[in-house]
Design an enzyme around this catalytic site. Structure first.
Site, PDB file in Angstrom:
ATOM      1  N   ASP A 174       0.836  -1.201   0.000  1.00  0.00           N
ATOM      2  CA  ASP A 174       0.000   0.000   0.000  1.00  0.00           C
ATOM      3  C   ASP A 174       0.875   1.257   0.000  1.00  0.00           C
ATOM      4  O   ASP A 174       2.027   1.216   0.426  1.00  0.00           O
ATOM      5  CB  ASP A 174      -0.841   0.070   1.285  1.00  0.00           C
ATOM      6  CG  ASP A 174      -1.771  -1.114   1.431  1.00  0.00           C
ATOM      7  OD1 ASP A 174      -2.127  -1.703   0.405  1.00  0.00           O
ATOM      8  OD2 ASP A 174      -2.115  -1.420   2.584  1.00  0.00           O
TER       9      ASP A 174
HETATM   10  N1  URA Z   1      -1.017  -5.849   4.216  1.00  0.00           N
HETATM   11  C1  URA Z   1      -1.514  -4.599   4.146  1.00  0.00           C
HETATM   12  O1  URA Z   1      -2.527  -4.293   4.772  1.00  0.00           O
HETATM   13  N2  URA Z   1      -0.871  -3.704   3.377  1.00  0.00           N
HETATM   14  C2  URA Z   1       0.239  -3.963   2.702  1.00  0.00           C
HETATM   15  O2  URA Z   1       0.803  -3.095   2.034  1.00  0.00           O
HETATM   16  C3  URA Z   1       0.752  -5.270   2.789  1.00  0.00           C
HETATM   17  C4  URA Z   1       0.102  -6.194   3.554  1.00  0.00           C
END
Ligand code: URA
Length: 257
Positions: A108
């Site tokens: 993310d």
């Molecule tokens: N889990 C999440 O919530 N975000 C990420 O970027 C990776 C794993």
């Protein structure tokens, strides 16, 4: 280049990509640990590195010319896609323009930490395939301090809108800090798991992928994966995850990437 010129001795190719000296690579071949297109190699075999599928100890050997494999520490606020219409900084912008590379999977926007970046489509395919279930470990700062019962829930699986999560490894590292290892690759999975148990994520850092970590890599830095690490990844791809949802790991004092 003629067809004849494209063929090279297998030990020479293996030595070039980092399996050790030619002598060491000859021993690998003599010990039956190397296959060419699925057939055990013998000393004296020649291959065309751009087309042959070479495996060492069952792991794909990156012998094709021009393959690159990097470990990148993604800073917060950097997007994982190759192009961002909003003009934000992208993972790809941290790398030279050639060879063209891509991140394996995604983190993310605000997630930090380790990402594999490569032009090796076969490795990327294997790593991202849901059935391969490569472990990914995260250090997670959450709101509040999850109780042992909450940690147990996270470990055993929580109900999300796309179904119950598979058992995970979860341990409390410090007040409000968890170490969570999952092998599913669902969208925003760690954030959604923590939301679901009432402890929203404050900061999320990926610290390991398939057994590969590097606490010395600073945000925005990358380095080449070693052959040993590529072999470890190959092992992680082929082995299934055991011991999920079971005993806690010892509390580790340090927090950080
Ligand atoms: N889990 C999440 O919530 N975000 C990420 O970027 C990776 C794993």
């Amino acid at each position: 280049m003629t067809e004849e010129q494209a063929f090279e001795r297998l030990q020479k190719v293996l030595a070039r990509v980092g399996y050790g000296s030619r002598r060491v690579c000859e021993n690998l071949i003599e010990d039956g640990r190397v296959t060419i297109n699925g057939v055990v190699a013998t000393l004296g075999d020649k291959i065309d590195p751009s087309t042959a599928r070479i495996e060492v100890d069952g792991g794909l050997a990156p012998v094709a010319p021009g393959l690159v494999h990097y470990l990148f520490n993604k800073p917060a606020g950097v997007v994982t896609t190759a192009l961002d219409p909003q003009g934000r900084s992208t993972v790809v912008s941290y790398f030279p323009e050639t060879p063209r590379i891509f991140p394996v999977g995604r983190l993310d926007l605000q997630t930090e930490g380790l990402l594999i970046v490569t032009n090796d489509g076969a490795l990327a395919h294997d790593l991202m395939h849901p059935s391969k279930g490569v472990d990914k470990e995260y250090l997670v700062a959450v709101t509040g301090d999850p109780s042992p019962a909450t940690i147990r829930r996270l470990r055993e699986g929580v109900d999300l809108e796309d179904g119950r999560t598979a058992p995970a490894k979860v341990s409390r590292v410090a007040e409000g800090v968890l170490r969570i290892t999952i092998h599913e690759g669902r969208n925003r999975q760690v954030r959604r798991m923590c939301d679901e148990v009432g402890h929203p994520v404050q900061r999320l850092v990926r610290t390991r992928i398939g057994g590969i970590g590097d606490a010395s890599l600073k945000p925005g830095e990358f380095r080449t994966l070693t052959i040993k690490e590529l072999q470890r990844l190959a092992g992680a791809i082929s082995s299934s995850s055991e011991s999920y949802g079971q005993v806690d790991r010892p509390v580790e004092p340090e927090v950080g990437n």
